[in-house]
Design a protein around this motif. Structure first.
Motif, PDB file in Angstrom:
ATOM      1  N   PHE A  99       0.909  -1.300  -0.059  1.00  0.00           N
ATOM      2  CA  PHE A  99       0.103  -0.051   0.177  1.00  0.00           C
ATOM      3  C   PHE A  99       0.834   1.117  -0.022  1.00  0.00           C
ATOM      4  N   TYR A 100       2.176   1.307   0.297  1.00  0.00           N
ATOM      5  CA  TYR A 100       3.056   2.227   0.108  1.00  0.00           C
ATOM      6  C   TYR A 100       3.304   2.568  -1.520  1.00  0.00           C
ATOM      7  N   LEU A 101       3.242   1.453  -2.028  1.00  0.00           N
ATOM      8  CA  LEU A 101       3.608   1.582  -3.653  1.00  0.00           C
ATOM      9  C   LEU A 101       2.131   1.914  -4.039  1.00  0.00           C
ATOM     10  N   VAL A 102       1.234   1.734  -3.535  1.00  0.00           N
ATOM     11  CA  VAL A 102      -0.247   2.230  -4.129  1.00  0.00           C
ATOM     12  C   VAL A 102      -0.538   3.709  -3.766  1.00  0.00           C
ATOM     13  N   ALA A 103      -0.051   4.157  -2.626  1.00  0.00           N
ATOM     14  CA  ALA A 103      -0.162   5.311  -2.174  1.00  0.00           C
ATOM     15  C   ALA A 103       1.002   6.165  -2.964  1.00  0.00           C
ATOM     16  N   VAL A 104       2.210   5.878  -3.242  1.00  0.00           N
ATOM     17  CA  VAL A 104       2.980   6.835  -3.823  1.00  0.00           C
ATOM     18  C   VAL A 104       2.877   6.503  -5.493  1.00  0.00           C
ATOM     19  N   GLY A 105       2.916   5.326  -6.008  1.00  0.00           N
ATOM     20  CA  GLY A 105       2.946   5.174  -7.348  1.00  0.00           C
ATOM     21  C   GLY A 105       1.298   5.715  -7.905  1.00  0.00           C
ATOM     22  N   GLY A 106       0.184   5.323  -7.080  1.00  0.00           N
ATOM     23  CA  GLY A 106      -1.119   5.770  -7.733  1.00  0.00           C
ATOM     24  C   GLY A 106      -1.198   7.299  -7.602  1.00  0.00           C
ATOM     25  N   GLY A 107      -0.603   7.927  -6.299  1.00  0.00           N
ATOM     26  CA  GLY A 107      -0.824   9.385  -6.273  1.00  0.00           C
ATOM     27  C   GLY A 107       0.032  10.152  -7.478  1.00  0.00           C
ATOM     28  N   SER A 108       1.232   9.531  -7.839  1.00  0.00           N
ATOM     29  CA  SER A 108       1.968  10.134  -8.996  1.00  0.00           C
ATOM     30  C   SER A 108       1.110  10.021 -10.357  1.00  0.00           C
ATOM     31  N   LEU A 109       0.348   8.776 -10.448  1.00  0.00           N
ATOM     32  CA  LEU A 109      -0.380   8.617 -11.754  1.00  0.00           C
ATOM     33  C   LEU A 109      -1.629   9.660 -11.719  1.00  0.00           C
ATOM     34  N   LEU A 110      -2.188   9.924 -10.526  1.00  0.00           N
ATOM     35  CA  LEU A 110      -3.477  10.840 -10.259  1.00  0.00           C
ATOM     36  C   LEU A 110      -2.830  12.253 -10.494  1.00  0.00           C
ATOM     37  N   THR A 111      -1.838  12.564 -10.073  1.00  0.00           N
ATOM     38  CA  THR A 111      -1.219  14.054 -10.393  1.00  0.00           C
ATOM     39  C   THR A 111      -1.049  14.217 -12.088  1.00  0.00           C
ATOM     40  N   VAL A 112      -0.651  13.276 -12.622  1.00  0.00           N
ATOM     41  CA  VAL A 112      -0.539  13.493 -14.076  1.00  0.00           C
ATOM     42  C   VAL A 112      -1.905  13.717 -14.613  1.00  0.00           C
ATOM     43  N   LEU A 113      -2.836  12.856 -14.232  1.00  0.00           N
ATOM     44  CA  LEU A 113      -4.091  12.917 -15.018  1.00  0.00           C
ATOM     45  C   LEU A 113      -4.888  14.108 -14.503  1.00  0.00           C
ATOM     46  N   LEU A 114      -4.704  14.616 -13.338  1.00  0.00           N
ATOM     47  CA  LEU A 114      -5.471  15.640 -13.015  1.00  0.00           C
ATOM     48  C   LEU A 114      -4.453  17.111 -13.482  1.00  0.00           C
ATOM     49  N   LYS A 115      -3.151  17.102 -13.499  1.00  0.00           N
ATOM     50  CA  LYS A 115      -2.782  18.027 -14.347  1.00  0.00           C
ATOM     51  C   LYS A 115      -3.292  18.273 -15.933  1.00  0.00           C
ATOM     52  N   HIS A 116      -3.389  17.108 -16.716  1.00  0.00           N
ATOM     53  CA  HIS A 116      -3.658  17.167 -17.963  1.00  0.00           C
ATOM     54  C   HIS A 116      -5.192  17.461 -18.168  1.00  0.00           C
ATOM     55  N   PHE A 117      -5.973  17.286 -17.219  1.00  0.00           N
ATOM     56  CA  PHE A 117      -7.356  17.217 -17.144  1.00  0.00           C
ATOM     57  C   PHE A 117      -7.583  18.922 -16.817  1.00  0.00           C
ATOM     58  N   PHE A 118      -7.000  19.486 -16.239  1.00  0.00           N
ATOM     59  CA  PHE A 118      -7.151  20.968 -15.731  1.00  0.00           C
ATOM     60  C   PHE A 118      -6.344  21.820 -16.681  1.00  0.00           C
ATOM     61  N   SER A 119      -5.241  21.369 -17.019  1.00  0.00           N
ATOM     62  CA  SER A 119      -4.225  22.053 -18.160  1.00  0.00           C
ATOM     63  C   SER A 119      -4.151  23.551 -18.068  1.00  0.00           C
ATOM     64  N   ARG A 120      -3.925  23.731 -16.701  1.00  0.00           N
ATOM     65  CA  ARG A 120      -3.602  25.221 -16.188  1.00  0.00           C
ATOM     66  C   ARG A 120      -2.055  25.531 -16.480  1.00  0.00           C
ATOM     67  N   GLU A 121      -1.636  26.532 -17.201  1.00  0.00           N
ATOM     68  CA  GLU A 121      -0.318  26.945 -17.329  1.00  0.00           C
ATOM     69  C   GLU A 121       0.407  27.418 -16.053  1.00  0.00           C
ATOM     70  N   ARG A 122       1.586  27.135 -15.932  1.00  0.00           N
ATOM     71  CA  ARG A 122       2.389  27.589 -14.899  1.00  0.00           C
ATOM     72  C   ARG A 122       2.636  29.028 -14.967  1.00  0.00           C
ATOM     73  N   PRO A 123       2.875  29.560 -13.664  1.00  0.00           N
ATOM     74  CA  PRO A 123       3.509  31.269 -13.785  1.00  0.00           C
ATOM     75  C   PRO A 123       4.674  31.366 -14.483  1.00  0.00           C
ATOM     76  N   SER A 124       5.461  30.604 -14.636  1.00  0.00           N
ATOM     77  CA  SER A 124       6.971  30.327 -15.209  1.00  0.00           C
ATOM     78  C   SER A 124       7.281  29.303 -15.457  1.00  0.00           C
ATOM     79  N   ILE A 125       8.092  29.038 -16.504  1.00  0.00           N
ATOM     80  CA  ILE A 125       8.750  27.885 -17.027  1.00  0.00           C
ATOM     81  C   ILE A 125      10.364  27.898 -16.643  1.00  0.00           C
ATOM     82  N   ASN A 126      10.670  26.946 -15.770  1.00  0.00           N
ATOM     83  CA  ASN A 126      12.199  26.727 -15.393  1.00  0.00           C
ATOM     84  C   ASN A 126      12.378  25.273 -15.195  1.00  0.00           C
ATOM     85  N   GLU A 127      13.119  24.849 -16.003  1.00  0.00           N
ATOM     86  CA  GLU A 127      13.574  23.407 -16.160  1.00  0.00           C
ATOM     87  C   GLU A 127      14.469  22.914 -14.752  1.00  0.00           C
TER      88      GLU A 127
END
Length: 244
Positions: A99-127
């Protein structure tokens, strides 16, 4: 009613509280996301950013850069290997490791999905500070809350000196807040992104821990939690019926 039944019934109630807490944070996230889409958070974001600009300096820039790395993907992956080794090898806690893997791994996947769903641009781009891609919610904030939040859970569950436990919990909690603050200070995220990351991370962490506790209670207790809950609530039910 025997003690085992009472404990199992209490465990079931705790799980219900956990699910209720997750539902509450889901509601909060939905409200925040709606306000973000309606551009109602612009003033709030601007005010917080201006306040952080007041304390900006060279040494603060360096400190925030170091802090933000503590929530970066490479650092959390590296630390996760250590946590998995402790859970799986040292503690022989296979469910905890899973469940540690579920929490961390699943959380990472959820983050990606939410970011692409809302598609909000950043205040600045800095690699250089891992500020690429979409902004809402903050991946650093969400990931750090899940990772360090799980560590807080493990610290609380292990038998240690109470003073050491409190210091560890406080220190990890402050670190979570500092990581989110560093993302705003460095211009990688809007404040509302960070708050959304904390809320989304809390939802996923709570659900993961609820599932973990449910399985562990089932394994430890000879009395199924549902059966125990019926026995615990039976006297209350009879008392209510008698008064009607």
């Amino acid at each position: 009613m025997d003690r085992e039944t009472k404990l199992s019934g209490f465990a079931f109630i705790v799980l219900l509280v956990g699910l209720g807490l997750a539902a509450l944070f889901i509601t909060l996230f939905a409200e925040l996301a709606d306000e973000m889409l309606e551009q109602e958070l612009a003033v709030f974001d601007a005010v917080v950013i201006q306040l952080l600009e007041i304390i900006s300096s060279d040494w603060m820039d360096t400190a925030m850069f170091v802090i933000t790395e503590l929530g970066s993907v490479w650092f959390l992956v590296l630390m996760s290997l250590g946590v998995l080794w402790i859970l799986g090898y040292k503690m022989r806690d296979k469910w905890g490791a899973l469940f540690y893997l579920v929490a961390v791994g699943g959380g990472s996947l959820l983050t990606v999905l939410l970011k692409h769903f809302f598609s909000r641009e950043r205040p600045s781009i800095n690699e250089t500070i891992d500020a690429v891609g979409y902004s809402f919610p903050s991946g650093h904030s969400m990931g750090s809350l899940i990772f360090y939040g799980f560590l807080i859970y493990l610290v609380i569950r292990t038998k240690q000196n109470p003073w050491l436990q409190w210091v560890s919990v406080f220190g990890l909690s402050v670190l979570i807040v500092l990581i989110g603050t560093s993302r705003i200070y460095l211009g990688a995220h809007f404040p509302s992104d960070v708050i959304a990351g904390y809320i989304a991370g809390t939802i996923w962490l709570v659900l993961s821990l609820v599932a973990l506790e449910w399985i562990q209670w089932h394994q430890r207790s000879p009395v199924p939690p549902v059966t125990a809950l019926r026995k615990v609530l039976a006297p209350v039910y009879r008392a209510v019926i008698n008064k009607l």
